[in-house]
Design a protein around this motif. Structure first.
Motif, short mmCIF file in Angstrom:
data_model
loop_
_atom_site.label_atom_id
_atom_site.label_comp_id
_atom_site.label_asym_id
_atom_site.label_seq_id
_atom_site.Cartn_x
_atom_site.Cartn_y
_atom_site.Cartn_z
N ASP A 13 -4.52 -24.07 117.06
CA ASP A 13 -4.40 -22.92 116.62
C ASP A 13 -4.45 -22.59 115.12
O ASP A 13 -5.03 -21.47 115.22
CB ASP A 13 -3.52 -21.92 118.03
CG ASP A 13 -4.26 -20.45 118.26
OD1 ASP A 13 -5.04 -20.01 117.63
OD2 ASP A 13 -3.83 -19.40 118.45
N HIS A 71 2.34 -15.11 123.20
CA HIS A 71 1.47 -15.80 122.78
C HIS A 71 0.89 -14.66 121.81
O HIS A 71 -0.03 -13.85 121.65
CB HIS A 71 0.07 -16.38 123.25
CG HIS A 71 -0.39 -17.42 121.98
ND1 HIS A 71 -1.20 -18.22 122.04
CD2 HIS A 71 -1.47 -16.30 121.30
CE1 HIS A 71 -1.09 -18.47 121.09
NE2 HIS A 71 -2.08 -17.88 120.70
N HIS A 126 0.21 -13.10 117.94
CA HIS A 126 1.00 -13.07 116.32
C HIS A 126 0.67 -12.34 115.19
O HIS A 126 1.38 -11.75 116.05
CB HIS A 126 -0.82 -12.41 115.90
CG HIS A 126 -2.08 -14.03 116.18
ND1 HIS A 126 -3.23 -14.86 115.90
CD2 HIS A 126 -2.17 -14.62 117.78
CE1 HIS A 126 -2.95 -15.65 115.63
NE2 HIS A 126 -2.97 -15.81 117.80
N ASN A 150 -0.55 -16.93 113.50
CA ASN A 150 0.35 -17.53 115.09
C ASN A 150 2.24 -16.96 113.98
O ASN A 150 2.37 -17.19 113.45
CB ASN A 150 -0.07 -18.19 115.57
CG ASN A 150 -1.17 -18.70 115.87
OD1 ASN A 150 -1.76 -18.51 117.46
ND2 ASN A 150 -1.94 -19.35 114.97
MG MG Z 1 -3.19 -17.44 118.57
#
Ligand code: MG
Length: 295
Positions: free
Chosen positions: A13, A204, A206, A246
């Motif tokens: 990612d 998850h 960001h 991220n």
């Molecule tokens: Mg991500």
């Protein structure tokens, strides 16, 4: 002592949106540094059409080149059945599927509708079970969509329950462009956690100027114990305008360590891996003279 699991997504990612091809040997070095830091779950690459994502065209070579340690699960993102077949051929024991709550983002990211992508993921689960391959599933744009705006949490809940019924052993709620806030980061995971019967739930987040850590903490307080992070805070989504990196793993682990929560990760070594990851990035770091420009 409380413990949490960190799911490291940096090599996939983090690097996937990088416009300049990162040498295969450097990708392998990053994964090996993460293994050395004590990461137990690492998203290594993506088995995606190289025409769409040329950065990941060396998926098989990276997977074959890494130093695989017992007790560490190395997995890869797969957008569809073709990706699943390539991942299975490469010997993966875990794959990660992806879809969005938002029709517009799903179309841009995967070129399918939400119902079509659900069907694809159902088929992947059917194929994975007999091969002993575990399926983790991302739901993107859970906390808002850069194209459609706010997201009804019910959509994420419905998708999570569908993914669980197909056999996903773990579901990760993606804040694709950093639109969550500590209220939604508490309420949405808590609601979905309560509704799931078997599947584990991860978050998850960001970056958004540090709000990602407040969001992770809110989800921790809601009962979440699995957190996605990318060493160095790399990433962004090429199909999501405004997507930032991220959540940086090394700051996430620092936060938990200060709270007395065990992550199993060596703080100094994950910081070294994070610095190395940043040295590979032209998207977020190098263009500003090596100074992080996306915090
Ligand atoms: Mg991500």
């Amino acid at each position: 002592m409380e413990t949490v699991e960190i799911f490291e997504v940096g090599p996939r990612d983090g690097l996937q949106p990088e416009p300049v091809f990162v040498e295969t040997a450097k990708k392998i070095q990053l994964v090996d540094m993460l293994t050395g830091a004590g990461c137990k779950r690492i998203e290594v690459t993506s088995f995606v059409n190289p025409k769409w994502v040329p950065q990941m065209r060396d998926a098989r070579e990276v997977f074959q080149g890494i130093n695989q340690k017992d007790g560490v699960v190395y997995n890869a993102l797969i957008p569809n059945m073709k990706g699943f077949e390539r991942a299975a051929e490469s010997g993966l024991k875990e794959v990660v599927t992806i879809m969005s709550t938002s029709e517009s983002h799903n179309k841009k990211n995967l070129n399918t509708s939400v119902p079509e992508q659900l069907k694809i993921i159902e088929e992947i689960n059917k194929a994975a079970g007999p091969e002993g391959i575990r399926v983790r599933s991302y739901i993107a744009t859970v906390f808002g969509c850069p194209i459609e705006g706010s997201t009804d949490p019910q959509k994420a809940l419905d998708i999570a329950l569908a993914l669980e019924s197909y056999g996903a052993y773990e579901i990760s709620l993606g804040d694709t462009t950093g639109m969550a806030n500590p209220d939604s980061a508490y309420y949405v995971p808590k609601t979905i956690l309560r509704a799931l019967k078997k599947a584990r739930l991860a978050v998850h987040y960001h970056k958004y100027f540090g709000l990602e850590f407040a969001n992770n903490l809110a989800s921790y307080n809601a009962g979440i114990r699995i957190f996605d992070g990318a060493a160095g805070g790399l990433g962004g989504c090429p199909y999501a305008p405004g997507a930032r990196g991220n959540c940086a793993t090394e700051i996430l682990t620092e936060m938990f360590h200060r709270m007395g929560v065990e992550t199993g990760i060596d703080q100094q070594k994950i910081e070294e891996a994070g610095a190395f990851a940043q040295s590979l990035s032209t998207l977020l770091y190098k263009k500003d003279g090596g100074v992080a420009c996306n915090t």
